[in-house]
Design a protein around this motif. Structure first.
Motif, PDB file in Angstrom:
ATOM      1  N   UNK A 119     -28.360 -33.406  -4.769  1.00  0.00           N
ATOM      2  CA  UNK A 119     -27.359 -33.443  -3.711  1.00  0.00           C
ATOM      3  C   UNK A 119     -27.962 -32.987  -2.376  1.00  0.00           C
ATOM      4  N   UNK A 120     -28.924 -32.071  -2.428  1.00  0.00           N
ATOM      5  CA  UNK A 120     -29.582 -31.625  -1.196  1.00  0.00           C
ATOM      6  C   UNK A 120     -30.230 -32.811  -0.479  1.00  0.00           C
ATOM      7  N   UNK A 121     -30.951 -33.625  -1.243  1.00  0.00           N
ATOM      8  CA  UNK A 121     -31.615 -34.780  -0.652  1.00  0.00           C
ATOM      9  C   UNK A 121     -30.625 -35.776  -0.080  1.00  0.00           C
ATOM     10  N   UNK A 122     -29.540 -36.012  -0.814  1.00  0.00           N
ATOM     11  CA  UNK A 122     -28.518 -36.952  -0.346  1.00  0.00           C
ATOM     12  C   UNK A 122     -27.879 -36.471   0.953  1.00  0.00           C
ATOM     13  N   UNK A 123     -27.533 -35.192   1.009  1.00  0.00           N
ATOM     14  CA  UNK A 123     -26.892 -34.642   2.202  1.00  0.00           C
ATOM     15  C   UNK A 123     -27.847 -34.653   3.394  1.00  0.00           C
ATOM     16  N   UNK A 124     -29.105 -34.341   3.160  1.00  0.00           N
ATOM     17  CA  UNK A 124     -30.081 -34.378   4.259  1.00  0.00           C
ATOM     18  C   UNK A 124     -30.224 -35.793   4.816  1.00  0.00           C
ATOM     19  N   UNK A 125     -30.156 -36.792   3.931  1.00  0.00           N
ATOM     20  CA  UNK A 125     -30.236 -38.179   4.409  1.00  0.00           C
ATOM     21  C   UNK A 125     -29.003 -38.536   5.231  1.00  0.00           C
ATOM     22  N   UNK A 126     -27.828 -38.027   4.827  1.00  0.00           N
ATOM     23  CA  UNK A 126     -26.601 -38.279   5.582  1.00  0.00           C
ATOM     24  C   UNK A 126     -26.632 -37.604   6.952  1.00  0.00           C
ATOM     25  N   UNK A 127     -27.344 -36.480   7.048  1.00  0.00           N
ATOM     26  CA  UNK A 127     -27.373 -35.712   8.293  1.00  0.00           C
ATOM     27  C   UNK A 127     -28.411 -36.227   9.285  1.00  0.00           C
ATOM     28  N   UNK A 128     -29.269 -37.157   8.848  1.00  0.00           N
ATOM     29  CA  UNK A 128     -30.273 -37.717   9.762  1.00  0.00           C
ATOM     30  C   UNK A 128     -29.571 -38.406  10.927  1.00  0.00           C
ATOM     31  N   UNK A 129     -30.037 -38.124  12.121  1.00  0.00           N
ATOM     32  CA  UNK A 129     -29.407 -38.685  13.307  1.00  0.00           C
ATOM     33  C   UNK A 129     -28.277 -37.823  13.836  1.00  0.00           C
ATOM     34  N   UNK A 130     -27.837 -36.838  13.026  1.00  0.00           N
ATOM     35  CA  UNK A 130     -26.775 -35.925  13.458  1.00  0.00           C
ATOM     36  C   UNK A 130     -27.364 -34.578  13.847  1.00  0.00           C
ATOM     37  N   UNK A 131     -28.341 -34.117  13.062  1.00  0.00           N
ATOM     38  CA  UNK A 131     -28.998 -32.841  13.337  1.00  0.00           C
ATOM     39  C   UNK A 131     -30.512 -33.050  13.332  1.00  0.00           C
ATOM     40  N   UNK A 132     -31.185 -32.502  14.339  1.00  0.00           N
ATOM     41  CA  UNK A 132     -32.630 -32.663  14.447  1.00  0.00           C
ATOM     42  C   UNK A 132     -33.395 -31.649  13.605  1.00  0.00           C
ATOM     43  N   UNK A 133     -32.755 -30.552  13.263  1.00  0.00           N
ATOM     44  CA  UNK A 133     -33.449 -29.500  12.529  1.00  0.00           C
ATOM     45  C   UNK A 133     -33.272 -29.688  11.029  1.00  0.00           C
ATOM     46  N   UNK A 134     -34.141 -29.061  10.273  1.00  0.00           N
ATOM     47  CA  UNK A 134     -34.068 -29.152   8.817  1.00  0.00           C
ATOM     48  C   UNK A 134     -33.072 -28.124   8.298  1.00  0.00           C
ATOM     49  N   UNK A 135     -32.088 -28.541   7.488  1.00  0.00           N
ATOM     50  CA  UNK A 135     -31.080 -27.590   6.999  1.00  0.00           C
ATOM     51  C   UNK A 135     -31.673 -26.612   5.992  1.00  0.00           C
ATOM     52  N   UNK A 136     -31.080 -25.427   5.919  1.00  0.00           N
ATOM     53  CA  UNK A 136     -31.421 -24.461   4.881  1.00  0.00           C
ATOM     54  C   UNK A 136     -30.652 -24.852   3.627  1.00  0.00           C
ATOM     55  N   UNK A 137     -31.358 -25.148   2.545  1.00  0.00           N
ATOM     56  CA  UNK A 137     -30.725 -25.618   1.310  1.00  0.00           C
ATOM     57  C   UNK A 137     -30.828 -24.550   0.225  1.00  0.00           C
ATOM     58  N   UNK A 138     -29.687 -24.149  -0.345  1.00  0.00           N
ATOM     59  CA  UNK A 138     -29.637 -23.134  -1.392  1.00  0.00           C
ATOM     60  C   UNK A 138     -28.850 -23.659  -2.585  1.00  0.00           C
ATOM     61  N   UNK A 139     -29.207 -23.171  -3.761  1.00  0.00           N
ATOM     62  CA  UNK A 139     -28.500 -23.587  -4.987  1.00  0.00           C
ATOM     63  C   UNK A 139     -27.589 -22.503  -5.525  1.00  0.00           C
ATOM     64  N   UNK A 140     -27.662 -21.303  -4.981  1.00  0.00           N
ATOM     65  CA  UNK A 140     -26.950 -20.158  -5.532  1.00  0.00           C
ATOM     66  C   UNK A 140     -25.997 -19.559  -4.498  1.00  0.00           C
ATOM     67  N   UNK A 141     -24.751 -19.344  -4.897  1.00  0.00           N
ATOM     68  CA  UNK A 141     -23.760 -18.805  -3.979  1.00  0.00           C
ATOM     69  C   UNK A 141     -24.048 -17.388  -3.537  1.00  0.00           C
ATOM     70  N   UNK A 142     -24.608 -16.571  -4.424  1.00  0.00           N
ATOM     71  CA  UNK A 142     -24.939 -15.190  -4.069  1.00  0.00           C
ATOM     72  C   UNK A 142     -26.007 -15.158  -2.985  1.00  0.00           C
ATOM     73  N   UNK A 143     -27.006 -16.024  -3.126  1.00  0.00           N
ATOM     74  CA  UNK A 143     -28.055 -16.123  -2.109  1.00  0.00           C
ATOM     75  C   UNK A 143     -27.469 -16.604  -0.783  1.00  0.00           C
ATOM     76  N   UNK A 144     -26.489 -17.498  -0.866  1.00  0.00           N
ATOM     77  CA  UNK A 144     -25.848 -18.003   0.351  1.00  0.00           C
ATOM     78  C   UNK A 144     -25.128 -16.884   1.094  1.00  0.00           C
TER      79      UNK A 144
END
Length: 646
Positions: free
Chosen positions: A264-289
């Motif tokens: 899902x991280x890869x899919x969302x990053x592809x959707x965000x191309x052209x919307x955000x120039x920076x690389x998103x911070x991607x996490x899998x764990x809610x506690x870490x978030x």
């Protein structure tokens, strides 16, 4: 099977897609519900509804002629179908469609694509809960009073179901007291007088407010000053209008993605191309978030509702609790969400739903909508803050501004609630109360207004009214950590420590690291342990306000631990107390006592920080910290026996 057939004898399916009609017919047949009527046009469907009384209507909310929402309204306005059960099918779900299902107990939302199992569960649960849901509708129709459901134990029905994914203020007396915290000025504890909002007497009430100076609270607003005062220009995505001025939506630079599925991280990053120039911070764990949320300001958060490490509800509460992110745009991804969760999400602005499995078109639409909404809210805070501060408006001028907002803005209740927050941050609680009462006159179930009004009741000595209003808000929208902590705080003020502890415990079950809930649990536990000392302290307070008694109790418990030579518990008590203090003078005394406790704990450097903070908060009139600051900086020996808490 036979029960379902009896409950839903007459069923109508309205859908342009013949294959979808056949799927629904097959699923219904497997439940014993045979021979439903089917039409592929909304106008024809409405004619059917007018000619025949249906027990259940299943229709595509995206119909064009008439539009789905108009079709819904027409069905409900028709007398014979006002109590008909409805299932609204949608490929993409909007806030308007969710709002329908929150307000109408007999309407359910079903997101495409859906499995037969999901469909069957919804139908069975609908049938089982129908008597309760019908009574809710009847009670709403027959009563103009409080809109709180008369069945708070009614089932938590699913309103969105899609194909399952893998993620499964205040002046005090001077510095004379040896052991008492600063206490609020009695002028802040208002009586229970209500302003007459329905007559010309209102003008006199406004004038009396204008002539009554209120002590300003230094409690910080839920947003940091940087967020309120400016929107950093970036590349514009789209624009909207607010207060007659252009509001631009900008490209998000800092993006947080929280999803247990790496794909899902890869899919969302592809959707965000052209919307955000920076690389998103991607996490899998809610506690870490939650750790990354603290102290960070994200322009956009995209989060799954089913997470590892914490619940989606817990993470969302933490995002909205954290000052820099309290109005950041949040996109919630979910294939399954419950009514209570939806209420919490819709209670906050700058939040959008995107159902799973993801569709790029729906994602982009939801993204644009939530970024626009967030920009409008930031703009509203900035505009209204400038109006309140630069013009130095009188009480009458403030209420006139509120009237203009109500008459001329597309979403007045949201903007009025923003105005209320700004007024409360400036200590203008009485004027804020008038505005909140006006909001609730038009929308009795406005949860945001109910919550803010309860804060005013609590902070002006009307604890029981605050508790009653919060209970009503929680019936409508359970699961808010903010409200649970506020109810716990009120019970602490009223010396109901056991009840308070239960509220904080419930909040910690949603988010075990929530700072205010943890602080409240500490205070409640200490109140229970030192109950006799608190009781004696309350007796000495006499007729002083509840707020003054509460401040004294907070300090009394810490003093009791110091007398027991338990300095660590005293420090813990003082630190927890800082989460429940609303004026700078009392806070400065708490910080002073924390400095003394740190000295007792042989930690002069930490003590110095607390004394310096106490000096800054107390201002020029509060000189007690100066002595200890000078002694520590000069590295002189301090006689601990001479120390006396403030």
């Amino acid at each position: 099977m036979s029960d379902l057939k009896q409950i839903f004898k007459n069923v109508l399916i309205i859908d342009r897609d013949e294959s979808m009609q056949n799927i629904v017919k097959r699923y219904l047949a497997n439940l014993g519900i045979l021979k439903p009527d089917c039409v592929d046009d909304g106008v024809m469907g409405l004619d059917k509804v007018r000619q025949k009384k249906y027990d259940l209507v299943i229709f595509d909310i995206k119909m064009k002629k008439p539009p789905g929402l108009e079709l819904y309204d027409a069905i409900r306005k028709n007398e014979s179908s006002s109590m008909t059960s409805l299932i609204l099918i949608a490929g993409s779900i909007t806030k308007s469609e969710i709002d329908i299902c929150l307000k109408d107990p007999l309407a359910k939302l079903l997101a495409k694509p859906f499995t037969e199992d999901v469909f069957s569960q919804l139908i069975k649960k609908f049938a089982k809960d129908l008597p309760i849901l019908q009574k809710q509708v009847e009670s709403t129709k027959s009563s103009d009073l409080n809109p709180i459901p008369k069945h708070p134990d009614s089932p938590q029905e699913i309103i969105i179901s899609s194909q399952e994914s893998n993620q499964n203020p205040q002046k005090s007396s001077s510095d004379k007291s040896d052991h008492s915290l600063a206490t609020p000025n009695s002028s802040m504890v208002a009586g229970d007088r209500k302003l007459d909002l329905d007559s010309n007497a209102n003008h006199a009430s406004i004038q009396s407010l204008a002539n009554n100076k209120e002590t300003k609270s230094s409690r910080p607003l839920d947003l940091d000053q940087h967020t309120v005062s400016q929107i950093v220009p970036r590349k514009i995505l789209l624009s909207s209008q607010l207060f007659g001025m252009k509001v631009d939506t900008y490209r998000p630079e800092t993006v947080l993605i929280v999803d247990s599925d790496l794909a899902m991280h890869g899919l969302l990053k592809s959707y965000l191309k052209g919307v955000s120039d920076s690389s998103p911070l991607c996490l899998t764990d809610g506690t870490e978030a939650k750790k990354n949320i603290a102290g960070s300001n994200f322009d956009l958060v995209i989060m799954d509702w089913k997470l590892k490490g914490t619940s989606g509800l817990g993470l969302y509460n933490r995002i909205r609790y954290n000052s820099p992110n309290s109005i950041s745009p949040v996109m919630v991804l979910s294939g399954l969400i419950h009514k209570e969760d939806a209420r919490i999400l819709l209670e906050n602005q700058a939040t959008s739903f995107v159902e799973k499995p993801l569709n790029k078109t729906n994602f982009e639409q939801a993204l644009k909508a939530v970024l626009t909404n967030a920009a409008e809210i930031k703009f509203a805070y900035k505009y209204l803050a400038e109006e309140l501060d630069s013009k130095k408006l009188s009480a009458e001028g403030i209420l006139s501004l509120a009237d203009n907002v109500e008459k001329n803005q597309k979403d007045p209740s949201t903007l009025l609630n923003i105005m209320v927050k700004l007024l409360m941050a400036r200590g203008s609680n009485k004027i804020a109360e008038v505005i909140l009462q006006k909001i609730l006159q038009k929308d009795k179930s406005n949860i945001a207004a109910m919550t803010e009004l309860s804060k005013i009741y609590h902070r002006t000595g009307r604890g029981q009214k605050a508790a009653d209003l919060l209970k009503s808000a929680s019936h409508l929208s359970p699961g808010s950590i903010e409200r649970l902590c506020l109810m716990g705080e009120i019970d602490l003020t009223l010396k109901n420590a056991t009840s308070a502890k239960n509220f904080f415990k419930e909040a910690l079950e949603l988010d075990d690291g929530h700072p205010t809930a943890n602080a409240g649990m500490t205070l409640a536990t200490n109140f229970i342990e030192k109950g006799e000392e608190i009781k004696n302290s309350a007796a000495q307070e006499g007729d002083s306000s509840l707020a003054a008694q509460f401040a004294s109790s907070l300090n009394t418990v810490a003093i009791a631990y110091i007398k027991d030579q338990n300095i660590i518990k005293a420090i813990e008590q003082y630190q927890a107390a800082t989460c429940f203090v609303y004026d700078s003078e009392t806070l400065s005394k708490l910080h002073f006592n924390l400095g003394l406790a740190s000295l007792r704990n042989q930690d002069p450097q930490t003590a110095l920080k607390w004394f310096q903070s106490s000096k800054n908060l107390g201002g020029v009139g509060y000189s007690k910290p100066n002595k200890y600051i000078d002694l520590i900086l000069a590295k002189k020996q301090i006689n601990l026996k001479s120390i006396g808490e403030d």
